[in-house]
Design an enzyme around this catalytic site. Structure first.
Site, mmCIF file in Angstrom:
data_model
loop_
_atom_site.group_PDB
_atom_site.id
_atom_site.type_symbol
_atom_site.label_atom_id
_atom_site.label_comp_id
_atom_site.label_asym_id
_atom_site.label_seq_id
_atom_site.Cartn_x
_atom_site.Cartn_y
_atom_site.Cartn_z
ATOM 1 N N SER A 4 0.857 -1.182 0.000
ATOM 2 C CA SER A 4 0.000 0.000 0.000
ATOM 3 C C SER A 4 0.898 1.239 0.000
ATOM 4 C CB SER A 4 -0.887 -0.048 1.251
ATOM 5 O OG SER A 4 -1.605 1.151 1.414
ATOM 6 N N LYS A 19 -1.201 -0.898 -4.244
ATOM 7 C CA LYS A 19 -2.417 -0.136 -3.913
ATOM 8 C C LYS A 19 -2.004 1.304 -3.663
ATOM 9 C CE LYS A 19 -4.963 0.034 0.294
ATOM 10 N NZ LYS A 19 -5.645 -0.695 1.399
ATOM 11 N N LYS A 31 -2.848 5.078 -2.497
ATOM 12 C CA LYS A 31 -3.784 5.908 -1.752
ATOM 13 C C LYS A 31 -4.151 7.089 -2.646
ATOM 14 C CE LYS A 31 -4.070 3.782 2.232
ATOM 15 N NZ LYS A 31 -5.348 3.350 2.816
ATOM 16 N N ASP A 91 -7.149 3.169 -3.044
ATOM 17 C CA ASP A 91 -7.905 3.239 -1.778
ATOM 18 C C ASP A 91 -8.055 4.711 -1.397
ATOM 19 O OD1 ASP A 91 -9.034 2.965 0.735
ATOM 20 O OD2 ASP A 91 -7.347 1.864 1.615
ATOM 21 N N GLU A 99 -11.119 0.986 -3.590
ATOM 22 C CA GLU A 99 -11.475 0.697 -2.197
ATOM 23 C C GLU A 99 -12.051 1.935 -1.509
ATOM 24 O OE1 GLU A 99 -8.234 -1.233 -0.176
ATOM 25 O OE2 GLU A 99 -8.957 -0.713 1.833
ATOM 26 N N ASP A 153 -13.989 -1.333 2.960
ATOM 27 C CA ASP A 153 -13.132 -1.475 4.141
ATOM 28 C C ASP A 153 -13.939 -0.924 5.325
ATOM 29 O OD1 ASP A 153 -11.185 -1.188 6.135
ATOM 30 O OD2 ASP A 153 -9.691 -0.218 4.884
ATOM 31 N N LYS A 181 -10.122 -6.822 8.092
ATOM 32 C CA LYS A 181 -9.168 -6.438 9.149
ATOM 33 C C LYS A 181 -9.761 -6.875 10.473
ATOM 34 C CE LYS A 181 -7.565 -2.192 6.842
ATOM 35 N NZ LYS A 181 -7.787 -0.728 6.762
ATOM 36 N N GLY A 213 -4.384 -4.182 6.157
ATOM 37 C CA GLY A 213 -3.366 -3.862 7.165
ATOM 38 C C GLY A 213 -3.582 -2.476 7.717
HETATM 39 O O1 OSB Z 1 -7.392 1.854 4.575
HETATM 40 O O2 OSB Z 1 -6.290 0.091 4.297
HETATM 41 C C1 OSB Z 1 -6.412 1.185 4.829
HETATM 42 C C2 OSB Z 1 -3.301 2.012 6.913
HETATM 43 C C3 OSB Z 1 -3.867 2.703 7.961
HETATM 44 C C4 OSB Z 1 -5.230 2.911 7.955
HETATM 45 C C5 OSB Z 1 -6.024 2.426 6.913
HETATM 46 C C6 OSB Z 1 -5.456 1.723 5.871
HETATM 47 C C7 OSB Z 1 -4.053 1.551 5.845
HETATM 48 C C8 OSB Z 1 -3.324 0.891 4.768
HETATM 49 C C9 OSB Z 1 -1.994 0.282 5.121
HETATM 50 O O3 OSB Z 1 -3.683 0.905 3.620
HETATM 51 C C10 OSB Z 1 -1.847 -1.121 4.686
HETATM 52 C C11 OSB Z 1 -0.643 -1.781 5.333
HETATM 53 O O4 OSB Z 1 -0.615 -1.951 6.570
HETATM 54 O O5 OSB Z 1 0.268 -2.147 4.588
HETATM 55 MG MG MG Z 2 -8.616 0.819 3.213
#
Ligand code: OSB
Ligand code: MG
Length: 374
Positions: free
Chosen positions: A136, A162, A164, A189, A215, A240, A264, A292
C-alpha cells in the site's frame, strides 16, 4: 486455564517513511500491545490498531487503552480463560470498541495456539504455507516521487500495488504509474475521501487506467453511493470502513455495493469475526483479502495467520518488515519471498519472537494486571 498476568504496553516506532492517506500523514506509529500470560506459562501477544486520533474509525488509542484497562483485561481474571471462539460473547454487552476487543481476542488466540503447541495459522484453520501480498503506497509529494516509490517496490518483488488516492491526487498519479508499469496489478484506496457526485469521474479514470479495484471511495455509511459506483462495472468496488459486522456486510452484498472485502480483524472485533465475515463474503460471491493498519511484526504475524485460510483469494496488505520499520519489534523480521509472497510463521503460537532490545527502545508506558490488582 487461568490468567496469571496481563500487560498493556504503549509503544512507538518510527516509520521508514511518512505514510500519507486522505486522513493525513503518519510519521511514527504509536500503538498498544496486549500481552497475556497463563498460569501454564503460555503467553500471547495482541496488537491494537487504534491510532492516536479517531480518523479511520471512532476508536483511538486513548479509548482502546481505557477500555482494555478498565474492562477487557480485568474481566479475563474473573473465571477460567474463555476460548478465543467464546471470547466475543463475553464482551458482547459492551458496544462497539472493536479494535480494543480485537487486541485482547487476538492475544488470546496466540496464547491458545502456544498452549496447544500449534501455529496460530493452524489454530485458525489456515492451510497455506505462504500467502500472496502487495504493498500500500501512501500519497507522495509529487508524481515523479510516486513513480520512483512504486518502481522500487516492484523491484523488491511486490506485484500488486495499492495507491492511496483523494480528490486532487487521483487521475494524474494513477495515469503516470500505469504508463510506467503497464502490467502492474493496480488498486486504489480513498479512505472515504470522495463525495458521491464524484462517482462518474472515478469510474472514468479507473476504467481508463485498468484499475482492478477501487477501495472505500465514499463515506462509511453510504452504501448507496458504493452501489451506484459498483453498477458502472469494469473494476471491483472494495469495502473497508463500511463493513464492521454481519449486518453491514449483508446490507452491502444485498445491494451489490461491493465485489471485494478488505478484512481487518481490528475493524470487526477480532480474528474470529474476521474469519466468519470472510467466509460469509465468499459464500455471497465476494472476494476477500486481509488488509493492514501499518502493524508491527506482531500484528502482521496475526494477519498472515488469518490470510493463510483459503477464503482469502486476493493478495493482502501485509508487506515485509522493511516496508514499515527500520527495526521491527520481532525477530526474525518478515521478508518478501518469491512471487510476491510471505511465508506464514509455522512455529507454535504466533511463531515470531519479540526482539527485547527493540521492545525496550519502543516502549513508552506499560501497565500490569494480576488477579489481586485487576
Ligand atoms: O485503509 O487500508 C487502509 C493504513 C492505515 C489505515 C487504513 C489503511 C491503511 C493501509 C496500510 O492501507 C496497509 C498496510 O498496513 O500495509
Ligand atoms: Mg482501506
Amino acid at each position: 486455564m487461568r490468567l496469571a498476568k496481563a500487560e498493556l504496553a504503549e509503544l512507538e516506532l518510527p516509520l521508514v517513511e511518512p505514510f500519507e492517506t486522505s486522513f493525513g500523514v503518519e510519521r511514527r506509529r504509536r500503538f498498544l500491545v496486549v500481552r497475556l500470560q497463563a498460569t501454564t506459562g503460555a503467553e500471547g501477544y495482541g496488537e491494537c490498531v487504534a491510532a492516536a486520533l479517531p480518523l479511520y474509525s471512532g476508536e483511538s488509542l486513548a479509548t482502546a487503552s481505557w477500555l482494555l484497562a478498565r474492562q477487557l483485561l480485568p474481566r479475563l481474571f474473573r473465571d477460567e480463560l474463555p476460548s478465543p471462539e467464546a471470547y466475543s460473547s463475553t464482551v458482547d454487552d459492551l458496544r462497539g470498541n472493536r479494535m480494543a476487543k480485537s487486541a485482547a481476542e487476538s492475544a488470546l488466540w496466540a496464547l491458545w495456539a502456544e498452549e496447544d503447541r500449534r501455529s496460530l495459522a493452524r489454530t485458525l484453520g489456515g492451510r497455506q504455507s505462504r500467502v500472496e501480498v502487495g504493498v500500500s503506497v501512501g500519497i507522495q509529494p509529487d508524481i515523479p516521487t510516486l513513480v520512483r516509490r512504486v518502481g522500487s517496490y516492484l523491484s523488491s518483488g511486490y506485484r500488486r500495488v495499492k495507491l492511496k488516492v483523494k480528490p486532487g491526487w487521483d487521475a494524474a498519479p494513477v495515469r503516470a504509474v500505469r504508463r510506467e508499469f503497464p502490467d502492474v496489478r493496480l488498486w486504489v484506496d480513498a479512505n472515504q475521501a470522495y463525495r458521491p457526485s464524484a462517482a462518474a469521474r472515478i469510474a472514468s479514470w479507473a476504467h481508463r487506467e485498468s484499475v482492478e479495484q477501487v477501495e472505500q471511495p465514499f463515506a462509511e455509511r453510504n452504501m448507496l453511493a458504493h452501489q451506484e459506483l459498483a453498477q458502472t462495472g469494469g473494476f471491483r468496488v472494495c469495502l473497508d470502513e463500511s463493513v464492521v459486522d454481519e449486518a453491514s456486510l449483508d446490507e452491502a452484498t444485498e445491494r451489490g455495493a461491493l465485489s471485494s472485502l478488505n478484512v481487518k480483524s481490528g475493524r470487526v472485533g477480532g480474528l474470529g469475526n474476521a474469519r466468519s465475515l470472510a467466509r460469509r463474503a465468499r459464500r455471497r460471491g465476494v472476494h476477500a483479502w486481509v488488509g493492514g493498519m501499518l502493524e508491527s511484526g506482531l500484528g502482521r504475524a496475526h494477519n498472515l495467520a488469518l490470510a493463510s485460510r483459503t477464503e482469502f483469494d486476493l493478495p493482502g496488505d501485509i508487506s515485509a518488515s522493511d516496508r514499515y520499520y527500520a527495526e521491527d519489534l520481532i525477530e526474525p523480521p518478515l521478508r518478501l519471498g518469491p512471487s510476491s509472497t510471505i511465508e506464514v510463521p509455522r512455529g507454535p503460537g504466533l511463531g515470531v519472537e519479540v526482539n527485547p532490545r527493540i521492545w525496550r527502545k519502543a516502549l513508552r508506558k506499560t501497565r500490569s494486571f494480576t488477579q489481586s490488582n485487576p
